[in-house]
Enzyme design. Structure first.
Site, PDB file in Angstrom:
ATOM      1  N   SER A  46       6.608 -11.999 -14.438  1.00 35.38           N
ATOM      2  CA  SER A  46       5.793 -12.193 -15.637  1.00 35.38           C
ATOM      3  C   SER A  46       6.595 -13.050 -16.601  1.00 35.38           C
ATOM      4  O   SER A  46       7.767 -13.355 -16.360  1.00 35.38           O
ATOM      5  CB  SER A  46       5.407 -10.851 -16.280  1.00 35.38           C
ATOM      6  OG  SER A  46       6.560 -10.109 -16.633  1.00 35.38           O
TER       7      SER A  46
ATOM      8  N   LEU B 273       6.800   7.448 -21.751  1.00 34.64           N
ATOM      9  CA  LEU B 273       6.220   6.111 -21.634  1.00 34.64           C
ATOM     10  C   LEU B 273       5.497   5.969 -20.307  1.00 34.64           C
ATOM     11  O   LEU B 273       6.017   6.356 -19.253  1.00 34.64           O
ATOM     12  CB  LEU B 273       7.313   5.043 -21.756  1.00 34.64           C
ATOM     13  CG  LEU B 273       6.863   3.579 -21.617  1.00 34.64           C
ATOM     14  CD1 LEU B 273       7.667   2.686 -22.558  1.00 34.64           C
ATOM     15  CD2 LEU B 273       7.021   3.053 -20.189  1.00 34.64           C
TER      16      LEU B 273
ATOM     17  N   ASP C 256       3.920   2.980 -17.888  1.00 30.87           N
ATOM     18  CA  ASP C 256       3.882   1.534 -17.636  1.00 30.87           C
ATOM     19  C   ASP C 256       2.783   1.259 -16.616  1.00 30.87           C
ATOM     20  O   ASP C 256       2.935   1.564 -15.426  1.00 30.87           O
ATOM     21  CB  ASP C 256       5.242   1.057 -17.134  1.00 30.87           C
ATOM     22  CG  ASP C 256       5.356  -0.462 -17.088  1.00 30.87           C
ATOM     23  OD1 ASP C 256       4.549  -1.124 -17.770  1.00 30.87           O
ATOM     24  OD2 ASP C 256       6.247  -0.979 -16.390  1.00 30.87           O
TER      25      ASP C 256
ATOM     26  N   GLY D 198       0.833  -0.938 -14.212  1.00 25.08           N
ATOM     27  CA  GLY D 198       1.169  -2.146 -13.470  1.00 25.08           C
ATOM     28  C   GLY D 198       2.661  -2.403 -13.585  1.00 25.08           C
ATOM     29  O   GLY D 198       3.092  -3.415 -14.126  1.00 25.08           O
TER      30      GLY D 198
ATOM     31  N   GLY E 276       9.612  -2.461 -11.412  1.00 28.39           N
ATOM     32  CA  GLY E 276      10.225  -1.355 -12.140  1.00 28.39           C
ATOM     33  C   GLY E 276      11.250  -1.676 -13.189  1.00 28.39           C
ATOM     34  O   GLY E 276      11.826  -0.761 -13.778  1.00 28.39           O
TER      35      GLY E 276
ATOM     36  N   SER F 299       0.530  -1.782  -5.466  1.00 29.09           N
ATOM     37  CA  SER F 299       1.246  -2.502  -4.420  1.00 29.09           C
ATOM     38  C   SER F 299       2.190  -1.554  -3.682  1.00 29.09           C
ATOM     39  O   SER F 299       3.089  -0.959  -4.279  1.00 29.09           O
ATOM     40  CB  SER F 299       2.053  -3.654  -5.029  1.00 29.09           C
ATOM     41  OG  SER F 299       3.014  -4.131  -4.112  1.00 29.09           O
TER      42      SER F 299
ATOM     43  N   GLU G  68       4.469  -2.424  -1.528  1.00 31.37           N
ATOM     44  CA  GLU G  68       5.812  -3.009  -1.534  1.00 31.37           C
ATOM     45  C   GLU G  68       6.530  -2.670  -2.837  1.00 31.37           C
ATOM     46  O   GLU G  68       7.714  -2.312  -2.837  1.00 31.37           O
ATOM     47  CB  GLU G  68       5.719  -4.525  -1.354  1.00 31.37           C
ATOM     48  CG  GLU G  68       5.197  -4.972  -0.006  1.00 31.37           C
ATOM     49  CD  GLU G  68       6.307  -5.378   0.958  1.00 31.37           C
ATOM     50  OE1 GLU G  68       7.441  -5.549   0.499  1.00 31.37           O
ATOM     51  OE2 GLU G  68       6.022  -5.521   2.158  1.00 31.37           O
ATOM     52  N   GLN G  69       5.837  -2.802  -3.969  1.00 36.18           N
ATOM     53  CA  GLN G  69       6.451  -2.482  -5.248  1.00 36.18           C
ATOM     54  C   GLN G  69       6.760  -0.996  -5.343  1.00 36.18           C
ATOM     55  O   GLN G  69       7.848  -0.604  -5.790  1.00 36.18           O
ATOM     56  CB  GLN G  69       5.527  -2.913  -6.391  1.00 36.18           C
ATOM     57  CG  GLN G  69       5.406  -4.418  -6.537  1.00 36.18           C
ATOM     58  CD  GLN G  69       4.456  -4.825  -7.651  1.00 36.18           C
ATOM     59  OE1 GLN G  69       3.651  -4.019  -8.116  1.00 36.18           O
ATOM     60  NE2 GLN G  69       4.532  -6.075  -8.069  1.00 36.18           N
TER      61      GLN G  69
ATOM     62  N   CYS H 223      -0.039 -23.785 -13.062  1.00 35.34           N
ATOM     63  CA  CYS H 223       0.027 -22.802 -14.144  1.00 35.34           C
ATOM     64  C   CYS H 223       0.918 -23.302 -15.275  1.00 35.34           C
ATOM     65  O   CYS H 223       0.583 -23.137 -16.462  1.00 35.34           O
ATOM     66  CB  CYS H 223       0.546 -21.476 -13.610  1.00 35.34           C
ATOM     67  SG  CYS H 223      -0.642 -20.591 -12.562  1.00 35.34           S
TER      68      CYS H 223
END
Length: 395
Positions: free
Chosen positions: A137, A172, A174, A176, A180, A200, A202-203, A360
């Protein structure tokens, strides 16, 4: 032979600088005044009907399939697309070429499939060109000359957490959580009890491993779950980075309703997302090949959905230039690893992602899209925050 006149009509007014165009018959023309430093080469002609149906899709596929080449320096693609966004009569902006996409689906099942199609390409792929934090991001560059992406991504995490004015021992969520970095930084350095949620696999597996490896089981939890299914639990703070642009226009109000639901009274949320100041939009090529279901909401609809769901805006910060620089560094990293990526993923995939990253960057550079951080409160704006914004810059 109507193709040449059509292409000339399409390209002659599409750029605010001179561009050389070489056609499939080997003949070249220069559009604009001066010496061009970029060239568009059509190895094959793309049917006019494909372009008029959706120019971004037809030309994007043409580049992927080597029917089109763009030559110049390492940012030639970015320059071409940025120019097309700047020119009112270009194929990117003219009503003669723009078409609306069919309505997209954003059911929970569809959202899961969309996320997995993008993020579950494989952690090894992202490790080739992201920084070591694996943050996918917009980074936050603390001065005009900074180009250290890892440092800027870490600065972004602290910039977000500092805006919350977090108090040790509080909680908190989070939404999405990516790989991490934000949630685990909040646990380790701010003393928060954190929950991350992702679709995800994988995440999820990587964050789970980090939690165990770093002994954070008592203060950190990650869930492989749709954020809409978290039940009635509430948190003191909610963060969500790069998320709402994937929920779709029909679910944007529900998204902010859920942010409200998951916040405790007077809780604080920091929502960071790509936004169009000109109004919401989709892109057919990105929707088909990069992120199915993607929709960039417009600023007015976001603000409306925020206030209609009983949240109040405490602060907004535009980070357009930060995302442009982030993408330029990503693309440079990507091309430094191009041989390895192409060996693993194939040439067509590699051309597709290079085009995506530069397109982008061009979109942010031209102001076609922006990225905004929204600081929100469940209760009167800024109720539990300091009187001025100075606290946000504490190190």
């Amino acid at each position: 032979m109507l193709e040449k006149p059509f292409y000339k009509m399409m390209l002659s007014k599409s750029f605010p600088f001179p561009v050389k165009v070489t056609y499939w018959d080997g003949k070249s023309e220069v559009y604009g005044n001066g010496e061009p430093d970029v060239e568009i080469i059509f190895n094959e002609k793309i049917p006019v009907t494909d372009i008029t149906k959706n120019a971004s899709l037809a030309l994007g596929e043409g580049y992927m399939d080597k029917k089109i080449e763009i030559t110049g320096d390492e940012r030639a693609i970015q320059k071409i697309i940025m120019g097309a966004y700047q020119s009112a009569d270009s194929f990117m902006r003219s009503s003669k070429f723009r078409k609306f996409l069919p309505k997209q689906k954003h059911t929970e099942k569809q959202s899961e499939e969309d996320v997995q199609s993008h993020y579950d390409i494989g952690n090894d792929f992202y490790k080739m060109w992201l920084d070591p934090t694996l943050t996918y991001s917009c980074a936050y560059f603390e001065d005009d000359n900074q180009n250290d992406l890892e440092q800027a991504q870490i600065a972004k995490v602290h910039h977000i957490l500092n805006k919350l004015h977090p108090q040790k021992g509080k909680t908190l969520l989070d939404i999405g959580c990516g790989w991490g970095t934000l949630m685990l930084t909040a646990a380790k350095e701010y003393g928060l009890k954190v929950t991350g949620v992702t679709l995800s696999e994988e995440q999820f597996e990587l964050v789970q491993k980090k939690i165990y490896d770093e002994g954070l089981e008592d203060v950190a939890t990650v869930k492989l779950e749709d954020y809409r299914e978290l039940g009635n639990e509430q948190w003191d703070y909610v963060t969500s980075v790069g998320m709402f642009e994937h929920v779709g226009p029909e679910n944007l109000s529900e998204y902010f309703s859920d942010v409200y639901k998951y916040l405790k009274p007077n809780g604080i949320a920091l929502i960071h997302g790509i936004t169009r100041q000109q109004g919401g939009a989709t892109n057919a090529w990105i929707n088909k090949y990069i992120f199915p279901g993607g929709y960039i909401p417009g600023l007015p609809e976001i603000v409306t959905d925020i206030v209609e769901n009983n949240l109040q805006i405490t602060d907004m910060e535009m980070l357009r230039r930060h995302y442009q620089r982030t993408l330029e560094i990503w693309d440079s990293n990507f091309n430094n690893a191009r041989d390895q990526i192409q060996e693993k993923m194939g040439e067509r995939f590699t051309r597709m992602w290079d085009l995506y990253l530069q397109a982008c960057a061009a979109s942010f550079e031209s102001g076609n899209i922006d990225v905004i951080q929204y600081l929100l409160t469940k209760g009167p704006s800024g109720e539990s925050l300091p009187m001025t914004r100075k606290y946000m810059l504490n190190k």
